[in-house]
Design a protein around this motif. Structure first.
Motif, PDB file in Angstrom:
ATOM      1  N   GLY A 485       0.654  12.073   0.857  1.00 60.18           N
ATOM      2  CA  GLY A 485      -0.048  12.273   2.110  1.00 60.18           C
ATOM      3  C   GLY A 485       0.329  11.240   3.142  1.00 60.18           C
ATOM      4  O   GLY A 485       1.130  10.333   2.898  1.00 60.18           O
ATOM      5  N   HIS A 486      -0.237  11.382   4.319  1.00 57.86           N
ATOM      6  CA  HIS A 486      -0.009  10.446   5.409  1.00 57.86           C
ATOM      7  C   HIS A 486      -1.275  10.411   6.243  1.00 57.86           C
ATOM      8  O   HIS A 486      -2.270  11.081   5.930  1.00 57.86           O
ATOM      9  CB  HIS A 486       1.195  10.864   6.249  1.00 57.86           C
ATOM     10  N   GLY A 487      -1.293   9.613   7.276  1.00 61.75           N
ATOM     11  CA  GLY A 487      -2.498   9.481   8.069  1.00 61.75           C
ATOM     12  C   GLY A 487      -3.591   8.781   7.266  1.00 61.75           C
ATOM     13  O   GLY A 487      -3.344   7.909   6.432  1.00 61.75           O
ATOM     14  N   VAL A 488      -4.876   9.216   7.504  1.00 65.51           N
ATOM     15  CA  VAL A 488      -6.013   8.564   6.853  1.00 65.51           C
ATOM     16  C   VAL A 488      -5.978   8.736   5.343  1.00 65.51           C
ATOM     17  O   VAL A 488      -6.181   7.770   4.591  1.00 65.51           O
ATOM     18  CB  VAL A 488      -7.340   9.074   7.449  1.00 65.51           C
ATOM     19  N   PRO A 489      -5.725   9.965   4.803  1.00 65.02           N
ATOM     20  CA  PRO A 489      -5.649  10.092   3.333  1.00 65.02           C
ATOM     21  C   PRO A 489      -4.578   9.176   2.736  1.00 65.02           C
ATOM     22  O   PRO A 489      -4.803   8.535   1.703  1.00 65.02           O
ATOM     23  CB  PRO A 489      -5.330  11.567   3.115  1.00 65.02           C
ATOM     24  N   GLY A 490      -3.423   9.166   3.392  1.00 61.70           N
ATOM     25  CA  GLY A 490      -2.365   8.299   2.879  1.00 61.70           C
ATOM     26  C   GLY A 490      -2.761   6.837   2.942  1.00 61.70           C
ATOM     27  O   GLY A 490      -2.446   6.047   2.049  1.00 61.70           O
ATOM     28  N   ALA A 491      -3.486   6.443   4.025  1.00 68.44           N
ATOM     29  CA  ALA A 491      -3.917   5.057   4.156  1.00 68.44           C
ATOM     30  C   ALA A 491      -4.877   4.675   3.042  1.00 68.44           C
ATOM     31  O   ALA A 491      -4.822   3.560   2.505  1.00 68.44           O
ATOM     32  CB  ALA A 491      -4.560   4.835   5.527  1.00 68.44           C
ATOM     33  N   PHE A 492      -5.819   5.629   2.702  1.00 64.01           N
ATOM     34  CA  PHE A 492      -6.733   5.337   1.596  1.00 64.01           C
ATOM     35  C   PHE A 492      -5.966   5.167   0.289  1.00 64.01           C
ATOM     36  O   PHE A 492      -6.289   4.311  -0.539  1.00 64.01           O
ATOM     37  CB  PHE A 492      -7.779   6.451   1.469  1.00 64.01           C
ATOM     38  N   MET A 493      -4.952   6.022   0.107  1.00 64.30           N
ATOM     39  CA  MET A 493      -4.153   5.894  -1.118  1.00 64.30           C
ATOM     40  C   MET A 493      -3.414   4.542  -1.156  1.00 64.30           C
ATOM     41  O   MET A 493      -3.230   3.957  -2.219  1.00 64.30           O
ATOM     42  CB  MET A 493      -3.152   7.044  -1.215  1.00 64.30           C
ATOM     43  N   THR A 494      -2.989   4.048   0.041  1.00 65.90           N
ATOM     44  CA  THR A 494      -2.321   2.738   0.049  1.00 65.90           C
ATOM     45  C   THR A 494      -3.267   1.625  -0.375  1.00 65.90           C
ATOM     46  O   THR A 494      -2.832   0.617  -0.948  1.00 65.90           O
ATOM     47  CB  THR A 494      -1.758   2.424   1.445  1.00 65.90           C
ATOM     48  N   MET A 495      -4.580   1.819  -0.077  1.00 70.45           N
ATOM     49  CA  MET A 495      -5.537   0.811  -0.524  1.00 70.45           C
ATOM     50  C   MET A 495      -5.579   0.757  -2.044  1.00 70.45           C
ATOM     51  O   MET A 495      -5.596  -0.318  -2.656  1.00 70.45           O
ATOM     52  CB  MET A 495      -6.932   1.114   0.034  1.00 70.45           C
ATOM     53  N   LEU A 496      -5.617   1.984  -2.668  1.00 63.78           N
ATOM     54  CA  LEU A 496      -5.579   2.024  -4.135  1.00 63.78           C
ATOM     55  C   LEU A 496      -4.285   1.409  -4.664  1.00 63.78           C
ATOM     56  O   LEU A 496      -4.292   0.631  -5.627  1.00 63.78           O
ATOM     57  CB  LEU A 496      -5.721   3.471  -4.614  1.00 63.78           C
ATOM     58  N   ALA A 497      -3.159   1.797  -4.005  1.00 62.75           N
ATOM     59  CA  ALA A 497      -1.866   1.286  -4.474  1.00 62.75           C
ATOM     60  C   ALA A 497      -1.787  -0.226  -4.307  1.00 62.75           C
ATOM     61  O   ALA A 497      -1.240  -0.941  -5.157  1.00 62.75           O
ATOM     62  CB  ALA A 497      -0.732   1.957  -3.698  1.00 62.75           C
ATOM     63  N   HIS A 498      -2.339  -0.719  -3.185  1.00 61.55           N
ATOM     64  CA  HIS A 498      -2.303  -2.158  -2.940  1.00 61.55           C
ATOM     65  C   HIS A 498      -3.084  -2.912  -4.021  1.00 61.55           C
ATOM     66  O   HIS A 498      -2.613  -3.924  -4.574  1.00 61.55           O
ATOM     67  CB  HIS A 498      -2.876  -2.452  -1.550  1.00 61.55           C
ATOM     68  N   VAL A 499      -4.298  -2.415  -4.329  1.00 58.85           N
ATOM     69  CA  VAL A 499      -5.109  -3.056  -5.365  1.00 58.85           C
ATOM     70  C   VAL A 499      -4.403  -2.974  -6.720  1.00 58.85           C
ATOM     71  O   VAL A 499      -4.341  -3.951  -7.483  1.00 58.85           O
ATOM     72  CB  VAL A 499      -6.508  -2.420  -5.422  1.00 58.85           C
ATOM     73  N   ALA A 500      -3.881  -1.768  -7.032  1.00 64.43           N
ATOM     74  CA  ALA A 500      -3.198  -1.599  -8.322  1.00 64.43           C
ATOM     75  C   ALA A 500      -1.984  -2.517  -8.426  1.00 64.43           C
ATOM     76  O   ALA A 500      -1.720  -3.110  -9.476  1.00 64.43           O
ATOM     77  CB  ALA A 500      -2.790  -0.137  -8.501  1.00 64.43           C
ATOM     78  N   ALA A 501      -1.203  -2.630  -7.303  1.00 64.18           N
ATOM     79  CA  ALA A 501      -0.020  -3.496  -7.330  1.00 64.18           C
ATOM     80  C   ALA A 501      -0.411  -4.958  -7.502  1.00 64.18           C
ATOM     81  O   ALA A 501       0.242  -5.711  -8.242  1.00 64.18           O
ATOM     82  CB  ALA A 501       0.787  -3.307  -6.044  1.00 64.18           C
ATOM     83  N   ASP A 502      -1.488  -5.393  -6.825  1.00 67.72           N
ATOM     84  CA  ASP A 502      -1.935  -6.777  -6.983  1.00 67.72           C
ATOM     85  C   ASP A 502      -2.352  -7.065  -8.423  1.00 67.72           C
ATOM     86  O   ASP A 502      -2.012  -8.102  -9.012  1.00 67.72           O
ATOM     87  CB  ASP A 502      -3.107  -7.057  -6.036  1.00 67.72           C
TER      88      ASP A 502
END
Length: 686
Positions: A485-502
């Motif tokens: 996805g992209h936009g807001v859904p994609g941004a929310f997914m980046t939050m999950l990815a960011h936490v998971a990557a950390d």
């Protein structure tokens, strides 16, 4: 990893001032070394030029000094032979008064001759007349030459030769003298009437000739066999060459090798072929490298030789260069001091001030402002910083006011809806700022500097792409994650990815990209709902991670559907990632690919939004190949122009077609690589 606001700033190992001074010192040292090397080469070239010119002119000068008395004596003898009274004497010696007149004429010429000697030999009678200023004067013949007397063969042999004159060298081994006899024929070649001889003692002249004109320069005379006829060392002179069965004192004896002897023989042949020129060669003479110049004297069949010893000859005095060298060093030191002061005052001090204010701003003091009246780049930077600080301060105040306004507007639904739309749009912009602030851009740029390549282009205000950067004591990890996805859904997914990557980085560290992907996959699956709910969501993520081990000079790559691009001098190679994405319904397996950094100019990672970008004449996707064709130019361009170049290439390709997905590019260049080497990959199963 991003730094928290309460984390103290990292101490500087070496400030810009120390680095600048060190750089200036190194540059000055390089300049001095280069100037010294170039100056030494120039001095050597000047020495060689002046050395060759000196020995050439010295040889020609002394050749002429040898020929001058010979030519004068020969001219007088020839002029005497052309006198009418002399011709009459040789035709009829017994004619009344002819002999007395001829002897008087010869006496007059003798007084003009340097050798003070003449002899008249009449072919018809064989009478030999001689007066030399030492014997009592006599107008009568001293004796008569006879054809049957072996001692008189020289006279009859000379009469048979067609040349108008002959020069003979006579040496006395006991008296250590060298004389030159000039024999001028009287009469035509078919009917020789006799000859006139004049003698010239060359002993003192040759001693003066070989006297060293200056230190390191010596002269000598050799004959066609290389026998030394004149030398500053009398022990080296070969006397009584004619008729001798053993010639010891030759130039060959004092040369260093057979190659030197061959060189001298060749130079003698060339000088004999062109008597008007001087031949110069470099040989080893008396154990040292010397420059020898040879000029042929055909009248005597001698060679005038000048030798220049490079080690002892003082062609150029270094003392005359010392004041200039000292002045140049003083000027270089003054320039270094002025340059250091100028850079410190004009650049380093303002930067130090800007750095302190920026640190205060980073800790939440939005009231800081830079006071500057400069009209250069630092003035522009101060103005931009001040505008940014004003906007951030304003935004912070606005946020507080908007929270209060939203609380007050809860009672009015219509106002809330009108205001909600505005808040949503503004929140998206703020979300973009927040999303951007989560990215480790500062760490990336601080670690890699101008060698880093970073380009993010979301389709909307916020996007579904993010990049990861982390480092350890051996190297650093960089990577991209393309969330569904992209936009807001994609941004929310980046939050999950960011936490998971950390979380994955904290657990596994940055050096094992394949394990990192597996841990991110496990973390994301744990954050998502059960499978029956997941079927309605697009939760998969494409990823690519590259760990650069600077200690071992290796590169380790693992990808989930995204490739790695290796840029080398001979082209670009694409290494594909695994076939499965992160959090895909069917769990994947990922492998590390390891390569040596030798021969690699740069590495690059990109998300598939770039490969799917519609454009070109037919509106097809950009594709990996077209993107790979851009990478060499992207690596060669200056760091400041990379973003502009990549943006221009993409805009040119895209044309009027809309952007379909978020696009991201991250990479690093290795400008200090040595000779290129082809990387060799090994696969390591997780």
């Amino acid at each position: 990893m991003p730094r928290h606001d309460d984390e103290p700033p990292r101490p500087l190992r070496m400030g810009l001032r120390a680095k600048s001074i060190l750089l200036f010192v190194l540059c000055a040292a390089v300049i001095v070394v280069l100037a010294w090397a170039i100056g030494a080469r120039i001095v050597d070239a000047i020495k060689l030029h002046y050395g060759e010119a000196y020995v050439r002119e010295h040889t020609l000068l002394y050749k002429q000094r040898i020929l001058a008395p010979l030519n004068r004596e020969l001219a007088l003898a020839q002029r005497l032979a052309d006198e009418a009274v002399i011709s009459a004497f040789f035709r009829d010696e017994a004619a009344p008064g002819v002999r007395d007149a001829a002897i008087r004429e010869a006496e007059a010429y003798r007084k003009l001759m340097s050798g003070q000697l003449y002899s008249l030999v009449v072919a018809k009678t064989g009478n030999y007349y001689l007066n030399d200023g030492k014997l009592p004067f006599s107008a009568a013949p001293r004796y008569a030459v006879k054809a049957d007397n072996p001692d008189d063969n020289w006279f009859f042999s000379l009469l048979q030769r067609p040349q108008p004159y002959q020069l003979n060298v006579s040496q006395d081994e006991h008296l250590k003298t060298t004389k030159v006899w000039l024999n001028v024929m009287v009469g035509e070649p078919r009917q020789r009437l006799g000859l006139i001889s004049a003698g010239l003692d060359f002993t003192s002249f040759l001693q003066e000739y070989v006297r060293k004109p200056q230190e390191g320069v010596s002269a000598m005379v050799i004959d066609q066999q290389g026998a030394i006829m004149a030398h500053a060392d009398p022990a080296r002179i070969q006397f009584q060459v004619a008729g001798s069965t053993r010639i010891d004192q030759t130039l060959d004896r004092y040369l260093g090798s057979e190659a030197d002897r061959a060189t001298i023989r060749k130079a003698m042949a060339e000088a004999r072929a062109r008597p008007d020129q001087v031949r110069s060669v470099q040989v080893t003479l008396d154990g040292s490298t010397q420059l020898l110049a040879l000029a042929y004297i055909p009248e005597l069949h001698w060679y005038a030789v000048t030798a220049l010893d490079w080690h002892t000859a003082q062609l150029i005095s270094l003392d005359q260069f010392l004041p200039w060298l000292f002045a140049a060093l003083c000027l270089l030191g003054l320039l270094f001091v002025l340059l250091t002061l100028g850079v410190d005052r004009g650049l380093l001090r303002p930067l130090a001030q800007f750095t302190g204010l920026a640190q205060r701003f980073g800790h939440g003091d939005y009231s800081v402002r830079i006071t500057s009246t400069r009209q250069d780049e630092l003035g522009v930077l101060a103005n931009v910083f001040n505008r940014m600080a004003e906007r951030v301060d304003q935004h912070a105040s606005e946020l507080e006011q908007k929270v209060a306004d939203r609380t007050q507007a809860l009672s009015d639904a219509n106002a809330l809806m009108a205001e909600a739309h505005q808040h949503i749009q503004e929140s998206l912009r703020y979300a973009s700022l927040i999303q951007r602030s989560l990215l480790p851009e500062d760490e990336f740029r601080q670690r890699l500097g101008d060698n880093g390549i970073l380009w993010l282009q979301p389709r909307d205000v916020v996007g579904g792409d993010l990049f990861v950067f982390s480092e350890d004591e051996n190297g650093y990890l960089m990577g991209v994650i393309d969330c569904a996805g992209h936009g807001v859904p994609g941004a929310f997914m980046t939050m999950l990815a960011h936490v998971a990557a950390d979380l994955a980085l904290n657990e596994a560290g940055p050096s094992d990209p394949a394990r990192l992907i597996a841990l991110i996959d496990a973390r994301v699956r744990g954050m998502l709902p059960a499978d029956n709910a997941r079927s309605k969501l697009a939760t998969n993520m494409d990823a690519a991670f590259c760990y650069v081990n600077q200690s071992e000079r290796t590169l380790t790559f693992a990808g989930a559907k995204l490739p790695l691009f290796l840029i080398r001098a001979d082209g670009v190679e694409s290494i594909d990632g695994g076939r499965r994405a992160i959090a895909e319904l069917r769990q994947g397996e990922w492998e590390n690919h390891t390569s040596l950094l030798d021969g690699v100019d740069a590495v690059c990672l990109a998300t598939d939004g770039l490969f799917d970008l519609a454009g070109g004449e037919a509106g097809f996707g950009l594709g990996k190949k077209q993107f790979a064709d851009w990478l060499p130019d992207l690596v060669r361009v200056s760091p400041a122009g990379r973003v502009a170049l990549l943006t221009g290439l993409i805009r040119s390709w895209q044309g009027s077609y809309p952007q379909r997905d978020d696009m991201s590019v991250i990479g690093v260049t290795f400008p200090a690589q040595g000779p290129a080497a082809q990387p060799h990959f090994n696969k390591e199963q997780e």
